[in-house]
Every structure is written in structure tokens, then in C-alpha cells.
Write a protein that holds these residues in place. Sequence first.
Motif, mmCIF file in Angstrom:
data_model
loop_
_atom_site.group_PDB
_atom_site.id
_atom_site.type_symbol
_atom_site.label_atom_id
_atom_site.label_comp_id
_atom_site.label_asym_id
_atom_site.label_seq_id
_atom_site.Cartn_x
_atom_site.Cartn_y
_atom_site.Cartn_z
ATOM 1 N N ASP A 211 0.874 -1.170 0.000
ATOM 2 C CA ASP A 211 0.000 0.000 0.000
ATOM 3 C C ASP A 211 0.914 1.224 0.000
ATOM 4 O O ASP A 211 1.659 1.447 0.958
ATOM 5 C CB ASP A 211 -0.885 -0.025 1.248
ATOM 6 N N THR B 214 1.732 3.377 2.963
ATOM 7 C CA THR B 214 2.541 2.770 4.018
ATOM 8 C C THR B 214 4.000 3.182 3.880
ATOM 9 O O THR B 214 4.715 3.326 4.881
ATOM 10 C CB THR B 214 2.422 1.232 3.971
ATOM 11 N N HIS C 254 5.272 6.016 5.908
ATOM 12 C CA HIS C 254 5.678 5.861 7.306
ATOM 13 C C HIS C 254 7.194 5.825 7.442
ATOM 14 O O HIS C 254 7.724 6.049 8.535
ATOM 15 C CB HIS C 254 5.108 4.561 7.886
ATOM 16 N N ALA D 187 7.458 -2.208 5.235
ATOM 17 C CA ALA D 187 6.157 -1.727 4.773
ATOM 18 C C ALA D 187 5.202 -2.885 4.511
ATOM 19 O O ALA D 187 4.018 -2.826 4.877
ATOM 20 C CB ALA D 187 6.334 -0.889 3.510
ATOM 21 N N ASP E 81 3.971 -4.192 7.789
ATOM 22 C CA ASP E 81 2.936 -3.309 8.332
ATOM 23 C C ASP E 81 1.580 -3.603 7.689
ATOM 24 O O ASP E 81 0.546 -3.663 8.378
ATOM 25 C CB ASP E 81 3.307 -1.851 8.084
ATOM 26 N N ASP E 82 1.585 -3.738 6.371
ATOM 27 C CA ASP E 82 0.333 -4.028 5.673
ATOM 28 C C ASP E 82 -0.276 -5.339 6.154
ATOM 29 O O ASP E 82 -1.496 -5.461 6.287
ATOM 30 C CB ASP E 82 0.577 -4.092 4.164
ATOM 31 N N GLU F 19 -2.046 -4.840 9.508
ATOM 32 C CA GLU F 19 -3.123 -3.850 9.591
ATOM 33 C C GLU F 19 -4.514 -4.457 9.785
ATOM 34 O O GLU F 19 -5.308 -3.927 10.578
ATOM 35 C CB GLU F 19 -3.090 -2.952 8.362
#
Length: 230
Positions: free
Chosen positions: A26, A29, A32, A189, A192-193, A196
Motif C-alpha cells: 500500500d 505505508t 511511514h 512496509a 505493516d500491511d 493492519e
Amino acid sequence: MPLDIRDLEQVPPLDGELAARLADVDFPTLGHYLEEGFCDPALRRVAGRGRLVGRAVTVRITATDSTLLHHAASLVGPGDVVVVDCGGDRRHAPLGEVVVHALAARGAAGAVVDGVCTDIGALREVGLPVHAYGTSLLTTKLHGIADGSLNAPVSCGGVAVRAGDLVLGDDNGLLVAPAARLAAVLDEALADDAEEPGLIAALHRGDRLGTLTGATRTVENLLRPDPTTA
């Protein structure tokens, strides 16, 4: 300034494996982890869908002359994103139906214009991702002015773009960065996705965002008196 034409064969090729992995992340992301490379938010997608990932082919033209862009459209290949620096002009549209068809026919991934485009209905029918500041009826001409560059550094959306940089775009905006810079943060990243959905589920179970992310503890620590100053 004289023409500065650089051989596209000397531009680093698109890393297909990295491009495929970037297409899965994404794009916000990445925001960040990175601060540089994000184009002016006013530079919006005006045609196309999905996530744009490709190699930058850079073109700098004068306000009224798109001769170099037509030349570049004959050279691009699959995965290329033509990035057009219009020298700050936002009245003359260098990119319209014919140029977009030329890019699509050669398998280009998309186009980014640091200016305006035209034939917006046709561009949307073609479906090639195009980012621009807007549209105009006033178009460039083929004057053949000896001023401009191909595959030399340009400016787009306030970001310095070099040929071979990776261009990422979606409905949120654009990010342009060297492949190595993106590769360095991609694993984090993607992780993180992956986390989520669980975070969102916890919020709907009643958990508090600040507790889940640690922000509340950070604020509490900031408010705690410093014993060294007591």
C-alpha cells in the motif's frame, strides 16, 4: 540551453522482481518510512486505475514545444513511465490522445506531466495511468526548438527525478525514488500491511488506537515529570 539527449540504453533497467513486490504494498505505508520523493499532492491521477509502478524516462520540454516528447514516445518500452518536465508551464498541454496511444502501443506503464494534459475523455478510454495538474485546450506544437533534454535529471511535482528512478502512483499521489531506497524499506512496509487487518479488527473489538500503537504510553511518558529537573 542546448539539447541534452542521453541514451536510454544507459539507464538502469527495471527490476521486475522489485516492481512486482512494490505493486503489492500500500503506497501510503511507504510514507511511514520515507520523507523525500513525494510529489506535490496537487499532481493528481487524471486517467487510469490501479497502482502504477515503473521506470522513469525523463523528458524536459519548453512551454510550447513537445518535439522531444514525441521522440521519447518512440523509444519507451514495457514498464517505462514518461516523466515530463514542462519548465513550470501549466497552460500548454504536451500530452493528449495521440501521445498516450503511442505510449500504450509500446507497452509503457504510464505518464506523469509536471503540467497539464488534454483529450481527457480519450485518455480515460485508453486507461493508461496519467498524472497531471489538470487539463487544457491549449496544446504544445512541434516547433523543433533546440532546448530540452531526454533522460537527464528533471523536476516533477517538486521532486528531482533521474532516469531509472522508480515511479509509484495511485489515487493518493506519486512517489519517485531510486530503487535501492525503496527496496530498503519495502520489507517493513509489507509487514505493516500484513498486520493492519488485525489492528483494525482490534479497534472494532473496543481496543484503543493509542494503546495498540504505543502512542498513549509515549504521551504519558512525555507528561511525566523529569526527576533530573525536580
